[in-house]
Scaffold this active site. Structure first.
Site, short mmCIF file in Angstrom:
data_model
loop_
_atom_site.label_atom_id
_atom_site.label_comp_id
_atom_site.label_asym_id
_atom_site.label_seq_id
_atom_site.Cartn_x
_atom_site.Cartn_y
_atom_site.Cartn_z
N GLU A 1 0.88 -1.16 0.00
CA GLU A 1 0.00 0.00 0.00
C GLU A 1 0.92 1.22 0.00
O GLU A 1 1.84 1.29 0.83
CB GLU A 1 -0.87 0.03 1.28
CG GLU A 1 -1.82 1.21 1.26
CD GLU A 1 -2.57 1.44 2.58
OE1 GLU A 1 -2.17 0.84 3.61
OE2 GLU A 1 -3.54 2.21 2.57
N ARG B 1 5.80 -12.80 9.23
CA ARG B 1 6.55 -11.60 8.91
C ARG B 1 7.86 -11.58 9.69
O ARG B 1 8.02 -12.30 10.67
CB ARG B 1 5.72 -10.36 9.23
CG ARG B 1 5.24 -10.32 10.67
CD ARG B 1 4.60 -8.98 11.08
NE ARG B 1 4.48 -8.03 10.02
CZ ARG B 1 3.34 -7.43 9.67
NH1 ARG B 1 2.24 -7.69 10.31
NH2 ARG B 1 3.32 -6.55 8.69
N LYS C 1 5.05 0.08 10.59
CA LYS C 1 5.01 1.42 9.99
C LYS C 1 4.69 2.46 11.04
O LYS C 1 5.23 3.56 11.03
CB LYS C 1 3.94 1.47 8.90
CG LYS C 1 4.41 1.00 7.54
CD LYS C 1 3.31 1.19 6.51
CE LYS C 1 3.63 0.37 5.26
NZ LYS C 1 2.49 0.31 4.32
#
Length: 557
Positions: A36, A263, A273
RNA sequence: UGGGGUAUAGCCAAGUUGGUUAAGGCACGGGACUUUGACUCCUGCAUUCGUUGGUUCGAAUCCAGCUACCCCAGCCA
């Protein structure tokens, strides 16, 4: 199809091999990296990039870059640019580039089709009401009172949502699945929401935007993706992913298959983030590309190489268990690459002057110095009566096994002569300000009589010709416990010494005109990279990683 | 206490259908080499696979129970 050797095999490759064996995806495999564009890429994304592009390579398939830009309020072209740059820098070429926003019309058509099939409805509940109706983890939800509208009514309402007749939050398109499902994702999930917001690519063309859960499987299907690899938290979304494709008639065995992996977590840093943004916005670091950041841009500025990052991603493997990789693994990867790639030069970080009293005043000679121990190449470094050595390379009262310079001790100067410490000069406060040494003219490197052995070898720079440089030394951004864990309140674990700036390091004159990004090994110290702050008058180096330092360990005992 | 996952050395991680001494890497220890205390090279490092039982001639691999940890109640992705 190509079957990879067992080296580096992982469960995703195994699953693909299995699919291939069962004659699914006969057209070849197709993956995608779907960021994204709402932030900068970090090393966790590198893992995903290496995985997806690596699968395409190993199975001679394709890999797309697709921007998952379905939320106009968070996304920006600034990020699409940086993402493209980072993927390219890592060494990958995507076969096709797409944006979920390119599919807005087709996605809308799919939604209409879903309504026609009686599998979606327009809901007028507010977001608070939807939450209440959703139930909890242990209790089932309740059906929306709007759930049984007719297809015609739904079609009309959805069309009017699109036409902009309704304000944000007033209506939503939902899948009609099962409010009692133990999987909350399946409790009539929202598919479309109204947002009168300008999209970075489609401008004001749309005022309804698809949710990830709706856009993702269909974008995958549109592109012919065969294996849609994502992280573990999407595991419970897989039934919805499959439900949508099934409901819209995509054939099993041809439609994309979602596979989830764990992850990356790394010790001594943060990876979300949100937290990275906090570091930047709170001024704890200089920006997204601060060399201490685990962002691709930070690692790049720090001096990490794409090859080292790819090697790292290869070594950590791909699995489904949550793991915390020791940052030492990453450091090992750069050292290994840079040991091979980087030319050696001499730089003294904390200079201590040495006067070689028996060396002729005013004389300078140029000594041949190899650029790399195995790859060869050489340059000439000046040597004269006054030089600088590393302050820590001299000890007046040395510990055991100290084989650097000490009073009356001998040491070899790399590429030069053996010197002997004759006198220690101190200031009024007793600080050592200078050393007086003598050299052995017979010991010159490369000469016929150079064979004499002394235990220690030091790096040095010629005082007169050395260049002053700024050197930035880095330590981990975060302090962690013995298990490598960071507290939730990660700011409390910030390492106050993560950056140390040395303004007056002295480097050999061959470094006069060097290009930003060039990496060197400063002999006996570590690998350093020319920072972008460098100007013709002012050299700035970033420490990539130090050399392994066995002495530091011995000294502790 | 709903659902979905995961448990193999200090850290990653192979181990696909049960079959000789449980890959490999990082870290760590010992040694050799060394004009980088670097690099390189040897060498050591899980009688045991979260745990308890069961099946079997044989189980990390199959079965059952238990435990621990992670994820899910955005009109974020």
């Amino acid at each position: 199809m190509l079957e990879k050797e067992n080296i580096g095999s992982n469960f995703v490759e195994n699953a693909i091999n299995e699919d291939l064996k069962n004659e699914k995806y006969t057209e070849g495999i197709h993956t995608r990296f779907p960021p994204e564009p709402n932030g900068y890429l970090h090393i966790g994304h590198a893992k995903s990039i290496c995985l997806n592009f690596g699968l395409a390579r190993n199975f001679t398939g394709k890999c797309n870059l697709r921007f998952d830009d379905t939320n106009p309020t968070k996304e920006d072209t600034e990020y699409v640019d940086s993402i493209q740059e980072d993927v390219k820098w890592l060494g990958f070429k995507w076969d096709e580039q797409h944006y979920a926003s390119d599919y807005f019309q087709r996605l809308y058509d799919f939604a209409v089709e879903l309504i026609k099939r009686g599998k979606a409805f327009v809901c007028d509940l507010s977001s608070d009401e939807i939450r209440e109706y959703r139930g909890t983890l242990t209790e089932p939800g309740k059906e929306s009172p709007y759930r049984n509208r007719t297809v015609e009514e739904n079609l009309d309402l959805f069309q009017r949502m699109k036409a902009g007749e309704f304000p944000d939050g007033s209506h939503v398109l939902r899948a009609k699945i099962d409010m009692a499902s133990p999987n909350i994702t399946m409790r009539d999930p929202v598919l479309y929401r109204i947002a009168h917001a300008e999209h970075h690519r489609t401008g004001n063309e749309w005022c309804i935007y698809p949710m990830y859960d709706f856009a993702h499987p269909l974008s995958d299907a549109i592109e012919g993706i065969t294996h849609s690899v994502c992280t573990l938290e999407f595991e419970e979304h897989r039934p919805l992913y499959d439900w949508l494709l099934e409901s819209l008639g995509f054939e099993v065995g041809k439609r994309p298959r979602q596979i989830e992996f764990a992850r990356l977590n790394l010790t001594n840093t943060v990876m979300s983030k949100r937290k990275l943004r906090q570091l930047v916005e709170g001024g704890y670091v200089s920006g997204w590309d601060d060399p201490r950041m685990p962002t691709i841009s930070g690692l790049r500025r720090r001096g990490y190489t794409p090859a080292a990052l790819r090697d790292f991603c290869e070594r950590i493997g791909v699995a489904k268990s949550n793991s915390l990789v020791d940052v030492a693994m990453l450091e090992h990867c750069v050292r290994e690459d840079l040991n091979e790639q980087a030319d050696r030069v001499m730089a003294v970080l904390e200079p201590l002057k040495v006067v070689i009293t028996n060396y002729p005043e005013g004389q300078t000679e140029y000594l041949e110095a190899e650029n790399h121990p195995t790859r060869g190449g050489h340059r000439f470094v000046p040597f004269s009566r006054e030089i600088y050595i590393e302050r820590e390379d001299f000890e007046e009262n040395p510990p055991k096994k100290f084989f650097r310079l000490k009073p009356d001790g001998e040491v070899r100067l790399k590429h030069a002569y053996i010197i002997k410490c004759e006198e220690v000069i101190k200031d009024a406060d007793g600080n050592i300000v200078e050393l007086h040494c003598t050299y052995d003219p017979e010991s010159k490197t490369g000469g016929a009589t150079a064979g004499r052995k002394v235990k220690g070898t030091l790096h040095w720079v010629d005082a007169k010709s050395a260049l002053q440089a700024e050197v930035r030394l880095y330590d981990y951004l975060l302090l962690t416990d013995e298990n490598g864990n960071t507290p939730d309140d990660f700011l409390s674990a910030l390492n106050p010494n993560s950056l140390r700036v040395i303004k007056d390091a002295m480097v050999e004159p061959s470094l006069k005109h060097i290009a930003e990004g060039t990496r060197y090994q400063f002999l006996r110290k570590g690998y350093f990279c020319v920072d972008k702050d460098t100007t013709p008058e002012h050299l700035v180096f970033n420490e990539v990683v130090g050399l392994r330092d066995t002495w530091a360990k011995v000294k502790k005992d």
